[in-house]
Design a protein around this motif. Sequence first.
Motif, PDB file in Angstrom:
ATOM      1  N   ASP A   1      37.563   9.431   1.166  1.00 27.12           N
ATOM      2  CA  ASP A   1      36.697  10.274   1.535  1.00 27.12           C
ATOM      3  C   ASP A   1      35.133   9.766   0.860  1.00 27.12           C
ATOM      4  O   ASP A   1      34.233  10.552   1.139  1.00 27.12           O
ATOM      5  CB  ASP A   1      36.798  11.753   1.050  1.00 27.12           C
ATOM      6  N   PHE A   2      35.064   8.867   0.547  1.00 29.28           N
ATOM      7  CA  PHE A   2      33.786   8.051  -0.095  1.00 29.28           C
ATOM      8  C   PHE A   2      32.733   7.830   1.061  1.00 29.28           C
ATOM      9  O   PHE A   2      33.109   7.095   2.158  1.00 29.28           O
ATOM     10  CB  PHE A   2      33.856   6.931  -0.829  1.00 29.28           C
ATOM     11  N   PRO A   3      31.656   8.093   0.899  1.00 31.43           N
ATOM     12  CA  PRO A   3      30.619   7.963   2.032  1.00 31.43           C
ATOM     13  C   PRO A   3      30.184   6.878   2.300  1.00 31.43           C
ATOM     14  O   PRO A   3      29.500   6.213   1.246  1.00 31.43           O
ATOM     15  CB  PRO A   3      29.619   8.968   1.952  1.00 31.43           C
ATOM     16  N   ALA A   4      30.648   6.102   3.219  1.00 32.91           N
ATOM     17  CA  ALA A   4      30.372   4.679   3.462  1.00 32.91           C
ATOM     18  C   ALA A   4      30.053   4.138   4.875  1.00 32.91           C
ATOM     19  O   ALA A   4      30.563   4.732   5.773  1.00 32.91           O
ATOM     20  CB  ALA A   4      31.398   3.741   2.875  1.00 32.91           C
ATOM     21  N   ARG A   5      29.606   3.109   5.004  1.00 33.06           N
ATOM     22  CA  ARG A   5      29.231   2.596   6.283  1.00 33.06           C
ATOM     23  C   ARG A   5      30.854   2.124   6.917  1.00 33.06           C
ATOM     24  O   ARG A   5      31.588   1.867   5.963  1.00 33.06           O
ATOM     25  CB  ARG A   5      28.425   1.124   6.452  1.00 33.06           C
ATOM     26  N   ILE A   6      31.117   1.986   8.242  1.00 30.07           N
ATOM     27  CA  ILE A   6      32.251   1.749   8.578  1.00 30.07           C
ATOM     28  C   ILE A   6      32.014   0.493   9.543  1.00 30.07           C
ATOM     29  O   ILE A   6      31.331   0.263  10.140  1.00 30.07           O
ATOM     30  CB  ILE A   6      33.065   2.766   9.314  1.00 30.07           C
ATOM     31  N   ALA A   7      33.044  -0.475   9.120  1.00 31.92           N
ATOM     32  CA  ALA A   7      33.117  -1.704  10.284  1.00 31.92           C
ATOM     33  C   ALA A   7      34.396  -2.003  10.644  1.00 31.92           C
ATOM     34  O   ALA A   7      35.160  -2.261   9.764  1.00 31.92           O
ATOM     35  CB  ALA A   7      32.393  -3.061   9.696  1.00 31.92           C
ATOM     36  N   CYS A   8      34.897  -1.820  11.734  1.00 28.54           N
ATOM     37  CA  CYS A   8      36.380  -2.349  12.160  1.00 28.54           C
ATOM     38  C   CYS A   8      37.324  -1.648  11.497  1.00 28.54           C
ATOM     39  O   CYS A   8      38.509  -1.706  11.173  1.00 28.54           O
ATOM     40  CB  CYS A   8      36.516  -3.672  11.767  1.00 28.54           C
ATOM     41  N   GLY A   9      37.020  -0.213  11.327  1.00 22.55           N
ATOM     42  CA  GLY A   9      37.543   0.784  10.664  1.00 22.55           C
ATOM     43  C   GLY A   9      37.560   0.944   9.273  1.00 22.55           C
ATOM     44  O   GLY A   9      38.239   1.581   8.649  1.00 22.55           O
ATOM     45  N   CYS A  10      37.025  -0.161   8.514  1.00 23.22           N
ATOM     46  CA  CYS A  10      37.165  -0.182   6.914  1.00 23.22           C
ATOM     47  C   CYS A  10      35.791   0.447   6.632  1.00 23.22           C
ATOM     48  O   CYS A  10      34.913   0.292   7.071  1.00 23.22           O
ATOM     49  CB  CYS A  10      36.985  -1.641   6.748  1.00 23.22           C
ATOM     50  N   ALA A  11      35.993   0.978   5.382  1.00 20.16           N
ATOM     51  CA  ALA A  11      35.055   1.403   4.566  1.00 20.16           C
ATOM     52  C   ALA A  11      34.056   0.528   3.891  1.00 20.16           C
ATOM     53  O   ALA A  11      34.975  -0.524   3.287  1.00 20.16           O
ATOM     54  CB  ALA A  11      35.362   2.639   3.638  1.00 20.16           C
TER      55      ALA A  11
ATOM     56  N   GLU B   1      26.886  -7.452  15.145  1.00 19.51           N
ATOM     57  CA  GLU B   1      26.353  -6.923  13.761  1.00 19.51           C
ATOM     58  C   GLU B   1      27.514  -6.276  13.203  1.00 19.51           C
ATOM     59  O   GLU B   1      27.558  -6.662  12.075  1.00 19.51           O
ATOM     60  CB  GLU B   1      25.341  -5.746  13.966  1.00 19.51           C
ATOM     61  N   GLU B   2      28.552  -5.678  13.706  1.00 18.82           N
ATOM     62  CA  GLU B   2      29.636  -5.303  13.074  1.00 18.82           C
ATOM     63  C   GLU B   2      30.485  -6.414  12.749  1.00 18.82           C
ATOM     64  O   GLU B   2      31.076  -6.346  11.807  1.00 18.82           O
ATOM     65  CB  GLU B   2      30.414  -4.089  13.892  1.00 18.82           C
ATOM     66  N   SER B   3      30.726  -7.393  13.574  1.00 17.97           N
ATOM     67  CA  SER B   3      31.476  -8.670  13.232  1.00 17.97           C
ATOM     68  C   SER B   3      30.781  -9.521  12.051  1.00 17.97           C
ATOM     69  O   SER B   3      31.664  -9.623  11.119  1.00 17.97           O
ATOM     70  CB  SER B   3      31.656  -9.397  14.404  1.00 17.97           C
TER      71      SER B   3
END
Length: 200
Positions: free
Chosen positions: A35-45, A151-153
Amino acid sequence: VNLRWAVTELKDEGSNSSKLQQAVYGMVYHSALNDFPARIACGCAILPLKTNVRGPAGPADAHQDDIIDEAIRLFRANCLFRSFEVAGPADRVLIYVTLYINTQLRKIQPTDTKESASKIVLRDGLDANFSLPGEAGFPFGGVFPSAKESEESDLIRAYLRQLREETGKRLITAIVDPDGRLNKHWLAYGKRKFLNKTLP
């Protein structure tokens, strides 16, 4: 149907008065950071880390566990399982770091000194040639969504590299006994396959 319940661990008041809650599905330990608020990339926090390794992760609280602490602490329990129900974006990071630890232990097994083991984990930690979600060779197809844009990659590659290098450093600290020898009980877990997967 997986049984679901919660295990709550109260940390020592002297070091951290917060409660650490972990959801457990069929005895598999999940991350307390889902539940930590974080950016997400490829489903990962993109979770903060306690590290000097350069990368996109922000600084974590020095007095609390980060995701690498969790992965090392829970490793010997979680590596016994061949299934893992993802409960949130931090779980994907936990799964990746757990498999990375498992793979490093397998590579370290033939060695018998801290120096030799350190060279192996340092080499792999600095190697940027590893597969990302959606690419051939990535072991968790379908569990980690592919990047939708460059950018996500770039973000997930930088974060995974930061995780790999920092995890290697802490793993060496965890598996070396006070006499300088590698702990044989830790090394024995390298014979197992977490989720029946391996990383190159």
